[in-house]
Write an enzyme that holds these catalytic residues in place. Structure first.
Site, short mmCIF file in Angstrom:
data_model
loop_
_atom_site.label_atom_id
_atom_site.label_comp_id
_atom_site.label_asym_id
_atom_site.label_seq_id
_atom_site.Cartn_x
_atom_site.Cartn_y
_atom_site.Cartn_z
N TYR A 186 -8.02 10.74 4.27
CA TYR A 186 -8.41 11.41 2.64
C TYR A 186 -9.58 12.56 3.54
CZ TYR A 186 -5.36 7.92 -0.07
OH TYR A 186 -4.26 7.38 -0.60
N ARG B 172 -2.35 7.71 -14.00
CA ARG B 172 -1.81 6.17 -13.95
C ARG B 172 -2.68 5.60 -15.23
NH1 ARG B 172 -4.54 5.37 -7.72
NH2 ARG B 172 -3.16 7.43 -7.17
N LYS C 207 0.76 14.88 5.37
CA LYS C 207 1.66 14.18 4.76
C LYS C 207 1.61 13.92 2.46
CE LYS C 207 1.76 8.22 2.38
NZ LYS C 207 1.66 9.03 1.17
N HIS D 24 3.43 10.18 -2.48
CA HIS D 24 3.03 8.78 -2.33
C HIS D 24 3.70 7.66 -3.48
CE1 HIS D 24 -1.76 9.05 -2.03
NE2 HIS D 24 -1.26 7.46 -2.72
N ARG E 233 2.98 7.33 -7.37
CA ARG E 233 1.76 7.20 -8.17
C ARG E 233 0.55 8.39 -8.15
NH1 ARG E 233 -0.15 2.27 -6.95
NH2 ARG E 233 -2.43 3.28 -6.42
N SER F 122 8.07 6.98 0.40
CA SER F 122 8.76 6.41 -0.65
C SER F 122 10.06 5.82 -1.09
CB SER F 122 7.93 8.17 -2.09
OG SER F 122 7.26 8.31 -1.14
N GLY F 123 9.54 5.44 -1.63
CA GLY F 123 10.94 4.85 -1.91
C GLY F 123 12.04 3.31 -1.47
N ARG G 159 13.04 0.27 0.38
CA ARG G 159 12.70 -1.08 0.21
C ARG G 159 13.76 -2.37 1.29
NH1 ARG G 159 9.82 0.91 -2.37
NH2 ARG G 159 8.91 0.84 -4.80
#
Length: 452
Positions: free
Chosen positions: A159, A194, A294, A335, A338, A374-375, A377
């Protein structure tokens, strides 16, 4: 004709061992849906911590879009292909890894388990999966490196701090501790909207949790005339109200310092300063090794008329700009939903990006490595992302499910079951190696275009 049995391997052995031992693995199930529910139950007394990790921006529509994108693409297997001996190794930036799976950078793991990032780093090392450490870690760079051990593969996610001196200090520490790849997250110059966190005013950084890269940094701590902290362990469970009361009502010195340090750290990492492509020169000049961006979601300007079609050939955006700026790799990511509500699914973004001739040519020549996040599973999701063109796939939230329930053992199960399922799915689809399926979207996937 009698066929020989294929040699055993550690991935498919994971499945066989469950049946042979006659009991489920440590999490009690391999169903991701059930594991998520178990994680929520494990955190029921600290539900704000659960929501901080598992929630998303706004109405959570981007998180839903990520999941729906995977649902829309269906695998189309081929038959009567000898894939008895499968090889899922992949080479990224000159290093051969046992599988294409990587642990995504996730901050503030200390709100989920007392062992925090150390448990996740150790699990990744044991399984042989690269661990990408977050700048928002609850442990220091040095402690995570030790937890990974001499055989662990560690990358560092940045970051980007506001000040150059702190940025340089962090980069030096990461390199000195064996982190080989730098992953710069581009979509967090501001905190996302959020609602679940705003409703509870839940921000661990503000109370000194998730700032341990800072509190262990000599440049950052010098601002407070304090030495860098060594082997710092955040308290579990994390109870922000107790810290706030101790600071504001009791004038507790430690609590007051936590609030002060947290405020300064947030001002560095979420300062509202937006970096530009030209700023990347500073990073490249001060990092020896691959640099990955990213948060990439675009490849070129979207055409809406003939003029825009011409404009497409003149204007490079994001994925193609990364190539032009000499960037080594990109992570196609939103992300995990998010940061921006109402964004496209990350797999859909990957599809668009891989339509670029420049991206495909740079990937083929080795100039650009394409990773995905992202996503994800399941192991089936990994196969789909590979077929779409990714060379490596990051997994995030399921790792945190495992951590919240069973610490290091829970994380190891998530990694093992994901790779095992990917290994099996690859074979059942009729492919014998990861390299054989990368970029084979037209052969492997069918887009059924379900309505969201």
């Amino acid at each position: 004709m009698t066929a020989k049995n294929p040699p055993p391997n550690k991935w498919t052995n994971y499945l066989v061992d469950i049946y042979v031992q006659g009991r489920p693995p440590v999490l009690g199930t391999v169903s991701i849906k059930d594991i998520e529910e178990k994680a929520k139950e494990a955190m029921k007394n600290h539900i704000a911590a659960y929501m901080y990790t598992f929630g998303s921006a706004g109405t959570c529509s981007t998180d839903l879009a990520n999941k729906r994108a995977f649902e829309n693409y269906k695998l189309v297997p081929r038959m009567l292909v000898d894939v008895s001996n499968r090889n899922i190794e992949t080479t990224i930036f000159g290093v051969t890894y046992p599988s294409p799976l990587l642990v995504a950078p996730i901050g503030v793991q200390g709100v989920l388990h007392p062992d925090a990032d150390l448990a996740t780093a150790s699990a990744a090392s044991n399984v042989g999966v690269p661990f990408i450490m977050s700048t928002a870690s609850s442990r220091s760079i040095e402690d995570v490196a030790k937890a990974s051990g001499p055989h662990g593969h560690t990358w560092y996610q940045l970051y980007w701090p506001r000040t150059a001196e702190l940025t340089l200090s962090i980069l030096r520490r990461a390199k000195a501790n064996g982190f080989t790849v730098l992953v710069i997250t581009l979509d967090t110059m501001l905190l996302g909207w959020r609602p679940h966190d705003l409703e509870t005013a839940y921000l661990p950084f503000a109370y000194g949790v998730g700032i341990q890269v800072g509190t262990s940094d000599p440049v950052f701590m010098q601002r407070f005339n304090l030495p860098p902290r060594e082997n710092e362990r955040t308290r579990f469970p994390f109870e922000p109200e107790k810290i706030r009361r101790a600071a504001l009502e009791q004038s507790d010195e430690e609590a007051l310092r936590s609030l002060s340090l947290g405020k300064e750290w947030v001002a560095e990492l979420n300062s509202g300063v937006f970096r530009t492509w030209d700023d990347l020169k500073f990073i490249k000049e001060n990092w020896e090794g691959p640099v990955v961006l990213k948060g990439i979601q675009r490849v070129a300007v979207r055409a809406t008329n003939d003029f825009a079609l011409v404009l497409n050939s003149l204007v490079r955006q994001d994925a193609e700009k990364a190539i032009a700026h000499g960037i080594d790799g990109i992570v196609v990511s939103n992300h995990g939903g998010r940061q921006i509500d109402g964004a496209i699914g990350s797999l859909d973004a990957l599809d668009d990006i891989m339509k670029s001739r420049k991206v495909r040519a740079a990937q083929k020549s080795g100039k650009l490595t394409v990773l995905f996040d992202s996503g994800v599973r399941t192991g089936s999701d990994v196969v789909k992302a590979l077929a779409m063109g990714a060379q490596g796939v990051l997994i995030g939230r399921p790792i945190m499910y495992g951590l919240a329930i069973a610490g290091q053992e829970g994380v190891e199960q998530i990694l093992l079951q994901t790779i095992c399922e990917m290994h099996i799915t690859l074979g059942l689809c009729g492919y014998g190696s990861v390299n054989e399926i990368i970029g084979k979207k037209d052969e492997v996937l069918a887009n059924l275009q379900y309505k969201l």
